[in-house]
Design an enzyme around this catalytic site. Structure first.
Site, PDB file in Angstrom:
ATOM      1  N   HIS A  86       0.829  -1.218   0.000  1.00 52.94           N
ATOM      2  CA  HIS A  86       0.000   0.000   0.000  1.00 52.94           C
ATOM      3  C   HIS A  86       0.863   1.269   0.000  1.00 52.94           C
ATOM      4  O   HIS A  86       0.678   2.132  -0.880  1.00 52.94           O
ATOM      5  CB  HIS A  86      -0.954  -0.025   1.190  1.00 52.94           C
ATOM      6  N   HIS A 137       4.351   6.743   5.461  1.00 55.18           N
ATOM      7  CA  HIS A 137       3.230   7.482   6.060  1.00 55.18           C
ATOM      8  C   HIS A 137       2.478   6.706   7.140  1.00 55.18           C
ATOM      9  O   HIS A 137       1.784   7.302   7.959  1.00 55.18           O
ATOM     10  CB  HIS A 137       2.262   7.969   4.970  1.00 55.18           C
ATOM     11  N   GLU A 139       2.125   5.322  12.982  1.00 54.25           N
ATOM     12  CA  GLU A 139       0.833   4.867  13.502  1.00 54.25           C
ATOM     13  C   GLU A 139       0.779   3.355  13.690  1.00 54.25           C
ATOM     14  O   GLU A 139       0.253   2.875  14.696  1.00 54.25           O
ATOM     15  CB  GLU A 139      -0.286   5.294  12.544  1.00 54.25           C
ATOM     16  N   ASP A 140       1.352   2.596  12.740  1.00 55.31           N
ATOM     17  CA  ASP A 140       1.113   1.150  12.723  1.00 55.31           C
ATOM     18  C   ASP A 140       2.319   0.293  13.082  1.00 55.31           C
ATOM     19  O   ASP A 140       2.211  -0.938  13.098  1.00 55.31           O
ATOM     20  CB  ASP A 140       0.624   0.728  11.324  1.00 55.31           C
ATOM     21  N   ASP A 197      -3.265   8.359  -0.534  1.00 56.65           N
ATOM     22  CA  ASP A 197      -3.544   7.241   0.371  1.00 56.65           C
ATOM     23  C   ASP A 197      -5.015   6.833   0.268  1.00 56.65           C
ATOM     24  O   ASP A 197      -5.348   5.646   0.156  1.00 56.65           O
ATOM     25  CB  ASP A 197      -3.184   7.664   1.798  1.00 56.65           C
ATOM     26  N   ASP A 208     -24.937  17.570 -22.348  1.00 53.83           N
ATOM     27  CA  ASP A 208     -23.471  17.545 -22.421  1.00 53.83           C
ATOM     28  C   ASP A 208     -22.894  16.281 -21.785  1.00 53.83           C
ATOM     29  O   ASP A 208     -22.147  16.336 -20.824  1.00 53.83           O
ATOM     30  CB  ASP A 208     -22.875  18.791 -21.765  1.00 53.83           C
TER      31      ASP A 208
END
Length: 716
Positions: free
Chosen positions: A48, A72, A76-77, A139, A259
């Site tokens: 990812h 990124h 956090e992970d 992301d 259109d």
């Protein structure tokens, strides 16, 4: 998973000065930190971040943004920390990664208050470095591309959040291609049948008419060649969600849309844009009202292009966009063009908007927002709307959201001009202030000294700047009114106990009541947040104690009536608020004792078939204390001193005001509800008569509420 060398080489291709070693090191570090983690699809999680980095490399962004994409999710992970990233890759990248982490933790689809506050944090993070948001948008795009692996409920929540927040934000930043894809994926999840229906209609149309896009493209190229304009021409079908949105907005079926095809003409210069426009209009009839020139009046995100709709081959209406290559780059990548590289160097696109200046124009209107709800409203109004371009009498361009009115125009120029607006002229003709402005109109604001914003204006405007300024002015005016009213209430209340409402006394009361100053006390008195009795209690507690010990003081919620059985408790019914002097009847209510109604109360019709619940009651003889609360409705002239005079009249009749509520404010008259305390019907009649005798009172009557929604009143 794509190797680090391929990513580094792709960046090197547009930026020969790229630090391939640092990109490779970030790739290795991110892969090691995410080792063992899997996505819902079963793939290694690090696929990812790599995909996000490639998305940003396609936008030709700088090394710091590419490395941030690779890292990124590490803070956090994984066990990675801000300090470690700063040591390995520098403070700039650590700050960017930390900024993306903070955005990831914002629940933008949560409840209204939390969403509003998180929006504020989002823009704060953007204001420090817009690249944080570019990474976050990439992301989100990759997550939406692979969303099928999530459970359905989470897909719907993410799609709604994307449709409401991220897609419009990508569009507002000028990244239209990303907005289109985010909307289309979300549309497929939120309304799959509608999307399939539109795709089926396209298939049917192609079968019936053939693929008309190459034919119309060739027609346009031939017209441009004849006009000696060197240009590229591209044609496309509109996206399913774009078609669906137009169907909803116009209330028309697919076959009636004009259109569904769009064409772009990319020229070498701005002069050629206008030559191409002339050639197209000479060959095909232009559709009235469908022309916009964003080259002479660019959008605030830097977008420049000419839009026109013409009746093309076989009478089909098609949209044509005309712009230069540099304008096209900004139209496709938006503020990302500020960091893009070409031929190894940072490319200075003259049409790319400096993202920090761009952000300042967005957030400038939010400074007046006093709470998170105001802020969220401003975000939706200012960021997610189309624009119209109007002109001042001097020819200056004013950019406004679609649906803006002359009041919005006035406030866009200056708050002082908006506050003093009394009228407007559009293209030299006087128009109502609620008129919706159109592109290219010239607007003149008519002002008058002493004019103040009206409450009705708030419903006329659409810009956050105007709404905030109007609310701020109304709040100030309302506070001033409350202070004036509070001063009258304080004077009457203190005079009844033989005291004077001096500034010193009021300042002392403020200190004892924990308020900042005497104006806060007066404002609360005027707003009925505190009563005159509270004020007396703060200054002269011995008077209140003496009054409480006296024989006349009793609980107003427990009226003295005759006819109640042993152990029964009677309470006045809120629908009619009966007072001594009126014939009354009791209705037994389980769990509430006996509710006392006036004999003419409309609510009694609900009990006509339940005679066993009726109790014959009458008032006791002695009622000398004015402690029965009634509500009166009056219409008074909006003039200086009238409200204070009415409060004085009520006080002179030995009645106390407990609450005031304005129900309608007009420039000439106010309608209001006033809660007062009276002894009995005779006392109420004296109060009403005294008020009615005032020449500035148009109407006064007793007000009664009916729970079923009706209104029963007894005129004085």
């Amino acid at each position: 998973m794509v190797p680090a060398e391929i990513l580094a080489n792709q960046v090197k291709a547009y930026n020969p000065h790229s630090n391939s070693g640092l990109i490779a090191a970030a790739y290795e570090y991110g892969e090691r930190m995410h080792d063992g983690q899997l996505r819902r699809s079963g793939e290694p999680y690090f696929t990812h971040p790599v995909a996000v980095a490639f998305l940003l490399a396609e936008q030709r962004l700088d090394d710091a943004t590419i490395i941030t994409a690779l890292l990124h999710d590490t803070i956090e992970d994984t066990k990675s920390t801000y300090t470690e990233i700063a040591l390995r890759f520098g403070d700039e990248i650590a700050q960017l990664v930390n900024g993306v982490t903070k955005l990831t933790n914002l629940e933008l689809s949560s409840n209204q208050n939390a969403q509003a506050e998180n929006f504020r944090k989002l823009l704060m993070a953007m204001s420090k470095d817009v690249r944080v948001l570019l990474v976050k948008l990439a992301d989100r795009l990759h997550n939406m591309r692979t969303i099928r692996h999530l459970r359905y409920e989470k897909q719907v929540r993410k799609a709604r959040e994307t449709m409401d927040i991220y897609a419009p934000l990508a569009g507002r930043m000028g990244m239209q291609w990303m907005r289109d894809e985010l909307e289309d994926i979300s549309f497929r999840i939120l309304n799959p049948e509608a999307r399939k229906s539109i795709i089926r209609r396209f298939v049917t149309l192609r079968r019936e008419t053939g693929d008309v896009i190459p034919k119309i493209t060739d027609d346009i190229r031939a017209v441009l060649a004849q006009a000696k304009v060197d240009a590229e021409v591209f044609g496309r079908e509109k996206k399913p969600y774009s078609i669906w949105r137009k169907m909803q907005e116009k209330g028309e079926g697919f076959s009636r849309l004009s259109d569904i095809y769009g064409f772009r003409i990319i020229t070498a210069s701005a002069v050629d844009c206008y030559v191409a426009l002339g050639a197209v209009h000479k060959r095909w009839a232009a559709v009235p009202g469908r022309f916009k020139d964003y080259i002479s009046a660019p959008k605030s995100n830097g977008y420049r292009s000419i839009h026109t709709t013409v009746s093309g081959r076989d009478g089909k209406q098609v949209e044509v966009q005309i712009r230069t290559q540099q304008m096209h780059t900004v139209a496709e990548t938006g503020v990302a063009a500020h960091w893009s590289y070409r031929d190894g160097e940072r490319f200075e696109n003259p049409f790319a908007v400096d993202p920090f200046r761009w952000l300042s124009t967005i957030t400038a209107g939010f400074e007046g927002a006093e709470d998170s709800d105001d802020f969220l409203e401003h975000v939706k109004l200012e960021m997610f709307t189309d624009q119209v371009f109007c002109f001042t009498p001097k020819g200056e361009v004013v950019k406004l959201p679609k649906g803006a009115t002359p009041i919005d125009f006035a406030y866009a120029i200056h708050t002082r001009i908006g506050d003093s607006c009394v009228g407007a002229k559009v293209d030299g003709r006087r128009v109502p202030l609620w008129t919706k402005l159109k592109n290219g109109q010239s607007v003149t604001i008519i002002r008058a000294e002493g004019q103040r914003p009206q409450p009705s204006w708030e419903d006329m405007v659409v810009t956050g700047r105007a709404k905030s300024a109007i609310r701020r002015s109304l709040r100030g005016e309302r506070r001033a009114t409350q202070i004036r009213l509070g001063r009258e209430i304080a004077r009457v209340a203190l005079e009844r106990v033989g005291k004077k409402a001096t500034d010193k006394a009021l300042a002392t009361a403020a200190k004892r009541m924990g308020e900042d100053d005497l104006e806060d006390v007066l404002a609360k008195l005027g707003a009925a947040e505190i009563t005159g009795r509270d004020l007396i209690g703060a200054l002269y507690p011995e008077i209140i104690r003496h009054s409480a010990d006296g024989p006349e003081e009793r609980d107003p919620s427990s009226p003295i009536v005759i006819g109640l059985g042993s152990g029964q408790e009677g309470r006045p019914a809120p629908c009619c608020s009966p007072i001594p002097g009126e014939r009354i009847v009791g209705i037994a209510v389980r769990g509430k004792g006996v509710m006392i109604h006036a004999i003419d109360c409309a609510e009694l019709t609900n009990y006509e078939d339940q005679p066993d619940r009726w109790i014959d009651l009458r008032w006791a003889d002695s009622h000398s204390t004015p402690d029965h609360e009634v509500k009166i409705e009056l219409v008074m002239a909006n003039d200086t001193g009238v409200l204070g005079r009415i409060c004085t009249l009520i006080g002179e009749q030995r009645s106390n005001i407990t609450n005031i509520q304005f129900t309608d404010r007009k420039p000439d008259y106010y309608r209001m509800l006033v809660d007062i305390e009276v002894r009995d019907m005779e006392h109420l009649t004296h109060v009403l008569t005294a008020i009615d005798a005032d020449s500035d009172i148009a109407e006064v009557r007793r007000h009664r509420n009916v729970s079923s929604g009706g209104l029963s009143t007894t005129t004085s």
